[in-house]
Design an enzyme around this catalytic site. Structure first.
Site, PDB file in Angstrom:
ATOM      1  N   HIS A 282      -0.701   2.260   2.671  1.00  0.00           N
ATOM      2  CA  HIS A 282      -0.477   3.521   1.961  1.00  0.00           C
ATOM      3  C   HIS A 282      -0.667   4.748   2.846  1.00  0.00           C
ATOM      4  O   HIS A 282      -0.569   5.873   2.374  1.00  0.00           O
ATOM      5  CB  HIS A 282      -1.437   3.607   0.766  1.00  0.00           C
ATOM      6  CG  HIS A 282      -1.330   2.439  -0.164  1.00  0.00           C
ATOM      7  ND1 HIS A 282      -0.260   2.260  -1.017  1.00  0.00           N
ATOM      8  CD2 HIS A 282      -2.145   1.370  -0.354  1.00  0.00           C
ATOM      9  CE1 HIS A 282      -0.425   1.136  -1.708  1.00  0.00           C
ATOM     10  NE2 HIS A 282      -1.565   0.575  -1.321  1.00  0.00           N
ATOM     11  N   ARG A 283      -0.922   4.522   4.137  1.00  0.00           N
ATOM     12  CA  ARG A 283      -1.132   5.662   5.014  1.00  0.00           C
ATOM     13  C   ARG A 283       0.137   6.514   5.126  1.00  0.00           C
ATOM     14  O   ARG A 283       0.066   7.742   5.227  1.00  0.00           O
ATOM     15  CB  ARG A 283      -1.593   5.192   6.395  1.00  0.00           C
ATOM     16  CG  ARG A 283      -1.967   6.340   7.309  1.00  0.00           C
ATOM     17  CD  ARG A 283      -2.530   5.863   8.638  1.00  0.00           C
ATOM     18  NE  ARG A 283      -3.915   5.431   8.516  1.00  0.00           N
ATOM     19  CZ  ARG A 283      -4.333   4.198   8.751  1.00  0.00           C
ATOM     20  NH1 ARG A 283      -3.469   3.266   9.108  1.00  0.00           N
ATOM     21  NH2 ARG A 283      -5.609   3.879   8.635  1.00  0.00           N
ATOM     22  N   ALA A 284       1.297   5.877   5.087  1.00  0.00           N
ATOM     23  CA  ALA A 284       2.552   6.624   5.182  1.00  0.00           C
ATOM     24  C   ALA A 284       2.709   7.576   4.008  1.00  0.00           C
ATOM     25  O   ALA A 284       3.132   8.732   4.177  1.00  0.00           O
ATOM     26  CB  ALA A 284       3.733   5.655   5.253  1.00  0.00           C
TER      27      ALA A 284
END
Length: 680
Positions: A282-284
């Protein structure tokens, strides 16, 4: 615009490279974006842009005399000394320019994070810290050129500090922390090797750049550079207005950042794009949200628009989309546009559904029955989109590979990777035992030192101390690490390799070994021999994807100059050993051994054996894969293998997995292959 008596090239005068410049600006406006990785060719103004941007920005206020340049207005991000100054009321403020700190590829861990003087701590009971690169980079820009060549462990340290804003040094139970807020800028040339996907994902943004191909723009670049070198002061003065305008815009964006709002619709668009692009984790999503907000602020708005999200995606996703090595790059722009259109359609349907429900709730008749059909949008399908002496063969089919992990240890070598074990002086290695240091050390084995001192405590003068340690008690840690190797493939590309699809199987075997080299951080090289000579198609590099590209494009045809191939392999390995004595070379020869071209006029076979004996004399380890598969065998490859002192592998079935299995069992070090299948 002088910095240390050097006139800095203006940021706004840089021709082209708009995406790189935008990524740098966004990180300065909002350091929480997470840094930027700039990938591209040499000579594309990467370092020039970084230094020019730092020079463009106004001075920052710091605590006078602080070695960390702490912010005097942020008590929560101050070092211990500055906090003490606040308590005593003696804190003074001064102004300095934003600093660009360079990190050399050869830097050690102590040079990066700083060091604690363990000896001083043991004797005096006081912490004494020697600042490193991270301390110098606080509240500035940390510039790492060729970051892909930096040791993975150090890259981890940099990214962790950049994310947390704090650098913590721990040695033998003694800990010291200091603020480390900086904009991390890494540059790399992908042809020299990639970063691991896990490390790529930690960079907030990525800008892929290349040289300008438009002639007019290139001429503009040349003229600008000539004007700058002729009269730097006058050139800088001519760009002063543009520099001041951009500086003011950055400062305005920094002040506006906290006021920017992002709607649920834009958040849904961000998540939809990330799902469609198949990015991991979920970093993007989070980074794209921060980048979109920053773009809106830089554009002078307090509301995030679709265009902000689209531009953010183009900076956030390029380095996150490829899921494994050798995957073909999808058409990212088309996929991005499809995601945006999909979200627009969802919003349209949602809006129409709400209108329909409102009409039903109000009891009004529906005047347009055909509107009901709009609630069921129909999808659309798009169209998807020899006379020569040489033949280009494919690289075979998918196949399963079992895993083998023989243990092999090489001592006293430096380097990085995941292949062979070695003893190392680097602090990143695993502590396995201790020894008496020959000189002063910063890697003290605290446990062993205490054990060495324990038997003498009853007879030593303590003067109120709990324990007395003499210099003779000191013990140094011995650490173990893993390093990569150089695997040099010498491939027979002569016409005989085309028979019975030999080249298809051989290419598949090499590609399978490249997959393993990618995972183990090995360097690889590729030599092909055919016709009248041998060619170093790919000099030793960590870019296994580049090796794969050249392998796929390798044609087959002509005679078999085997002695040329071996000599080229020998020269390449010797050159690498001169450049890096710690290199662990291993040569893999894939051929049927039917040499028919000589270098000096003697018998091709005898000449080949003579050159092969040079490998054996130098102790260069190797393996020979005999591709001969006819009913009548000449056994020439076996003779060459004997001259090499190599492991000989005769294969009746030339399927790619058979070659790989044979190579695996012959390699004297841990050359293992992943289980599972992948497309070739």
């Amino acid at each position: 615009m002088r910095n240390h008596n050097i006139t800095v090239y203006p940021f706004t005068a840089i021709v082209g490279q708009e995406r790189m410049k935008k990524a740098l600006i966004l990180n300065v406006v909002n350091p929480k974006v997470g840094g930027v990785l700039i990938r591209g060719e040499k000579g594309t103004a990467k370092s020039t842009a970084v230094r020019a941007l730092a020079n463009l920005l106004p001075e920052i206020e710091v605590v006078e005399g602080c070695k960390f340049r702490c912010n005097p207005h942020d008590i929560h991000a101050m070092c211990e000394d500055c906090l003490e100054k606040v308590k005593t009321g003696i804190l003074k403020i001064s102004s300095v320019k934003m600093k660009v700190t360079d990190l050399p590829v050869s830097a050690t861990e102590d040079r990066v994070v700083g060091t604690l003087d363990i000896e001083h701590a043991i004797k005096k009971g006081e912490k004494r810290f020697e600042p490193g690169v991270l301390a110098n980079a606080h509240r500035g820009i940390l510039y790492v050129d060729e970051i892909n060549l930096l040791d993975d462990h150090l890259v981890d340290v940099l990214l962790d500090s950049a994310a947390m804003g704090v650098n913590t040094i721990e040695r033998e139970g003694i800990s010291f922390s200091h603020p480390a807020n900086f904009v991390l800028v890494g540059t790399m040339n992908p042809e020299e090797g990639e970063l691991r996907p896990q490390l790529l994902d930690r960079f907030g943004l990525c800008a892929d750049i290349k040289g300008i191909m438009d002639v007019t723009r290139r001429v503009e670049l040349i003229k600008s550079r000539l004007s700058y070198e002729t009269n730097p002061e006058a050139f800088v003065a001519s760009w002063q207005a543009a520099e001041s305008e951009l500086c003011g815009r950055i400062l305005l964006a920094q002040n506006l950042l906290s006021e920017v709002n992002i709607s649920d619709n834009m958040l849904e668009l961000i998540s939809q794009i990330c799902v469609d692009m198949n990015v991991d984790g979920h970093r993007a999503d989070i980074t794209m949200m921060k980048t979109s907000i920053t773009l809106a602020a830089f554009n002078g708005r307090t509301e995030v628009l679709e265009e902000d999200v689209k531009e953010a995606a183009e900076l956030v996703l390029p380095h996150r989309m490829r899921r494994k090595p050798f995957d073909n790059h999808p058409d990212k722009q088309d996929k991005l546009n499809e995601s945006i259109e999909k979200q627009r359609e969802k919003e349209k349907n949602k809006s129409e559904q709400q209108k329909k429900e409102q009409k039903e709730h109000s009891g009004k008749p529906q005047d347009h029955p055909d509107e009901q059909e709009s609630d069921n949008p129909q999808g659309s399908t798009g169209g998807q989109p020899d006379a020569s002496s040489e033949t280009l063969f494919s690289t075979g089919e998918s196949y399963q590979i079992k895993q083998l992990s023989p243990d092999f240890r090489r001592n006293n070598r430096n380097g990085s990777g995941r292949r062979s074990k070695t003893l190392t002086s680097s602090k990143k290695g695993r502590y396995i035992k201790s020894k008496i240091p020959e000189e002063k050390t910063t890697d003290l084995a605290f446990d062993a030192t205490l054990r060495a001192a324990a038997p003498y405590q009853l007879v030593r003068e303590k003067n109120g101390n709990s324990i007395i340690i003499h210099e003779s008690d000191f013990r140094k840690k011995i650490r173990e690490n893993k390093i990569g190797n150089l695997v040099l493939f010498v491939v027979d590309a002569s016409g005989s390799m085309g028979a019975q699809q030999r080249m298809v199987a051989s290419k598949g075997a090499v590609l399978s070994m490249l997959m393993d080299a990618y995972q183990k951080r090995d360097k690889v090289g590729l030599i092909a021999f055919k016709g009248d000579s041998a060619e170093l198609i790919l000099p030793p590099t960590s870019s296994v994807e580049l090796a794969q590209k050249y392998l796929q494009e390798l044609p087959t045809g002509g005679k078999t100059p085997l002695s040329h191939g071996l000599m080229k392999g020998y020269e390449t390995i010797k050159s690498e050993l001169r450049r890096d004595p710690d290199t662990c070379p291993f040569m893999v020869l894939i051929s049927d051994g039917r040499a028919n071209v000589s270098m000096n006029g003697e018998s091709p076979i005898q000449e080949t054996k003579t050159i092969a004996s040079m490998f054996r004399g130098e102790g260069i380890q190797s393996a020979v894969i005999d591709t001969e598969s006819s009913m009548i065998k000449f056994g020439l490859a076996q003779e060459i293998s004997t001259a090499l002192g190599a492991r000989y592998l005769a294969l009746e079935d030339l399927k790619a997995d058979s070659i790989v299995e044979a190579v695996r069992s012959s390699v004297p070090f841990d050359l293992q292959f992943p289980s599972g299948s992948f497309s070739i």
